[in-house]
Design an enzyme around this catalytic site. Sequence first.
Site, mmCIF file in Angstrom:
data_model
loop_
_atom_site.group_PDB
_atom_site.id
_atom_site.type_symbol
_atom_site.label_atom_id
_atom_site.label_comp_id
_atom_site.label_asym_id
_atom_site.label_seq_id
_atom_site.Cartn_x
_atom_site.Cartn_y
_atom_site.Cartn_z
ATOM 1 N N ARG A 157 0.804 -1.070 0.127
ATOM 2 C CA ARG A 157 0.049 0.026 -0.011
ATOM 3 C C ARG A 157 0.526 1.178 0.154
ATOM 4 O O ARG A 157 2.020 1.106 0.346
ATOM 5 C CB ARG A 157 -0.829 0.148 1.350
ATOM 6 C CG ARG A 157 -1.759 -1.088 1.235
ATOM 7 C CD ARG A 157 -2.795 -1.138 2.495
ATOM 8 N NE ARG A 157 -3.721 -2.021 2.598
ATOM 9 C CZ ARG A 157 -3.498 -3.166 3.407
ATOM 10 N NH1 ARG A 157 -2.310 -3.550 3.905
ATOM 11 N NH2 ARG A 157 -4.428 -4.129 3.488
ATOM 12 N N ARG A 164 -0.597 -1.732 -7.055
ATOM 13 C CA ARG A 164 -0.735 -2.748 -6.402
ATOM 14 C C ARG A 164 -1.884 -3.582 -7.006
ATOM 15 O O ARG A 164 -1.914 -4.828 -6.821
ATOM 16 C CB ARG A 164 -1.512 -2.161 -4.917
ATOM 17 C CG ARG A 164 -1.834 -3.129 -4.101
ATOM 18 C CD ARG A 164 -2.258 -2.345 -2.431
ATOM 19 N NE ARG A 164 -3.018 -3.221 -1.685
ATOM 20 C CZ ARG A 164 -2.750 -3.932 -0.789
ATOM 21 N NH1 ARG A 164 -1.492 -4.055 -0.612
ATOM 22 N NH2 ARG A 164 -3.624 -4.357 0.030
ATOM 23 N N TYR A 173 -9.416 -9.943 -7.534
ATOM 24 C CA TYR A 173 -8.377 -9.911 -8.508
ATOM 25 C C TYR A 173 -8.571 -11.113 -9.368
ATOM 26 O O TYR A 173 -7.885 -11.224 -10.352
ATOM 27 C CB TYR A 173 -7.131 -9.739 -7.963
ATOM 28 C CG TYR A 173 -6.903 -8.532 -7.159
ATOM 29 C CD1 TYR A 173 -6.606 -7.403 -8.119
ATOM 30 C CD2 TYR A 173 -6.842 -8.257 -6.004
ATOM 31 C CE1 TYR A 173 -6.671 -6.172 -7.327
ATOM 32 C CE2 TYR A 173 -6.637 -7.111 -5.276
ATOM 33 C CZ TYR A 173 -6.423 -5.925 -5.929
ATOM 34 O OH TYR A 173 -6.109 -5.179 -5.325
#
Length: 324
Positions: free
Chosen positions: A178, A269, A301
């Site tokens: 992050r 990311r 994802y």
Amino acid sequence: MTQKDNPESTSEPKKKPLFHDEIVSFLTYCQIEKGLAPNTIEAYRRDIKNLVQFCSESGLHKIDKIELSHLLDYLTWLRTVKGLVGASVKRHRVSMRRFFKYLTDEASILTADPTSLIDGEHSDVPLPTVISMEQVENLLSLPQKAISAKGSKISTSKKSQYLRDAAMLELMYGTGLRVSELIELKKENWKEDFIEVIGKGNKQRIVPMHLKIKSLVKAYWGTLNGIQTPYVFLTTHKKPMTRQNFWMIIKKYGKLAGIHDKFSPHCLRHAFATHMLMKDVNLRHLQAMLGHSDIKTTEIYTYVASKQLKVAHQKYHPRGISSI
């Protein structure tokens, strides 16, 4: 004491937080006109605070410039960056819709409601937009190309800056950190083959890193002339890296790489997670590397990866659509 003698009288007025007037107006309306309960109003306040943070980090400083695409990115950001799931995301979506509906219908601050096409109760969180592997490779190569282009004429400070940029981009894509984890990374957490990441909720996780990341970071450290700092990355003024600094860095390279306007730090990311799944990484392993507390957040994802694989199949397979 005269006004001239009083230091407070000459100081500039304190700058209001982003969207301060609009938020105060909305919450007052909820209290006075709608008679909502204090707990409901406080929930709206907290939710909109997250919207303000997203807009600030995205460079959206005028409320009439916020479009549907930005708000869809915000909903994705809540899940992938803030780690919210299920009911929490739905509640934020409702708060967002009611805020913009007020600004349009009641306050007449906006001429059109950017949330009008978002279902406030039932719509799924949109999938994150992920750049391709080719786009990533192009992006990551830019700082080092700049060093090569300048050759022996490059100054030490400029070379340090480019090496830092190269290392940060490579590290973010190579580990899926992050933004907050990247800028707060300290040397004490930097090990030989992995980094110890202090993530959300002060949870620690171990993330492996490849050789190129290590060599770039060590090359960058070698340009700092012995500056004593606990942080891995510094600004050009030798201060700890900030979100705003990194935002400007990545937007600069994104523009040079010709990537879409919505490109932002957490896009790397997204790319890390999606590309790992396209290479058949175990979902649980990916969850651990990303620091997700809920596997459902990581599962987002899988849909993105399958979509990209389908596009690649259609483009490159002899019987794919693009070959017809």
